[in-house]
Design a protein around this motif. Sequence first.
Motif, short mmCIF file in Angstrom:
data_model
loop_
_atom_site.label_atom_id
_atom_site.label_comp_id
_atom_site.label_asym_id
_atom_site.label_seq_id
_atom_site.Cartn_x
_atom_site.Cartn_y
_atom_site.Cartn_z
N LEU A 185 -3.94 3.37 -2.33
CA LEU A 185 -4.77 4.20 -1.46
C LEU A 185 -5.96 3.37 -1.02
CD1 LEU A 185 -5.77 6.91 -0.21
CD2 LEU A 185 -6.81 7.40 -2.45
N TRP A 194 -3.00 8.50 -8.09
CA TRP A 194 -2.75 7.55 -7.02
C TRP A 194 -2.24 6.23 -7.59
CZ3 TRP A 194 -2.48 9.12 -2.09
CH2 TRP A 194 -3.04 10.36 -1.78
N ALA A 211 -8.74 6.27 -5.74
CA ALA A 211 -7.65 5.29 -5.68
C ALA A 211 -7.19 4.79 -7.04
CB ALA A 211 -8.04 4.13 -4.78
N ARG A 227 0.48 14.26 -0.68
CA ARG A 227 0.75 13.30 -1.75
C ARG A 227 2.07 13.58 -2.48
NH1 ARG A 227 -0.04 12.37 -7.12
NH2 ARG A 227 -0.74 14.50 -7.41
#
Length: 260
Positions: A181, A174, A169, A96
Amino acid sequence: MTRTYLVTGSASGIGAATAELLSSQGHKVIGVDLQNADITVDLTTPEGRQHMIDEATSLSGGRLDGIIANAGISAPVAATVQVNYFGALATLEGLRPLLLESDAPRAVVTASMASLQPADDELLAALLDGDETAAVARGSALEAAGPEAGYLNYSTSKQAIARWVRRHAPTPEWAGAGIPLNAIAPGVVLSPMTEQLVNSPEGRAQLEEQVPMPLNGWMPAESAAELLAWLTSPANTHLCGQVIFIDGGVDAVFRGDSTW
């Protein structure tokens, strides 16, 4: 615009089809698999996962535009949970930081329509708690109980990763960082993983009963690849935490008019 993607499970099936599609569009693809890949690793081990992260950081120059955590196995063994869940998490979470360097970062994981099938509650709890030791111990017990019980390693790991996506998500890490995501949930894909089943009358009958796909039947890996490519493209700006069933209608057959 040329983008840099990392695809796990790139040597065959959906992963190979996705890597080929992205490469044909002019993008740079870093493939990860046990063999025949840019990064050869075993995602069942912490050492293999760290090696993937280190090599991906080097090969990408410190930036990824898209992560496709596709690697998975369906065998009725404990290693299935290590690859399908903990390997996928290591890919998404470990890489990430490289997405944060992109102007249009995207991430997706391959779940399965098997996430709708029965799961083992003890294994599911261990997975969602992130307890790999407990998960492997329970997975090993299921494996020892025979193929039917062992299959729960697959369905449970796929349900767990789908639930992880739903939970994470929308978070600051994120969505808050501008990273869509999502997950896909394929039905039966014609690939080396399903070759033995689809090539025997008994296997075909079993699949047709357990995984009814009224729209066009079993699908080629290229169909899933097209969806993965779009989900990790700049065009995908607002899908967040979705598990998209690309399954020929299995979800609709199983769940009817239920939308949750």
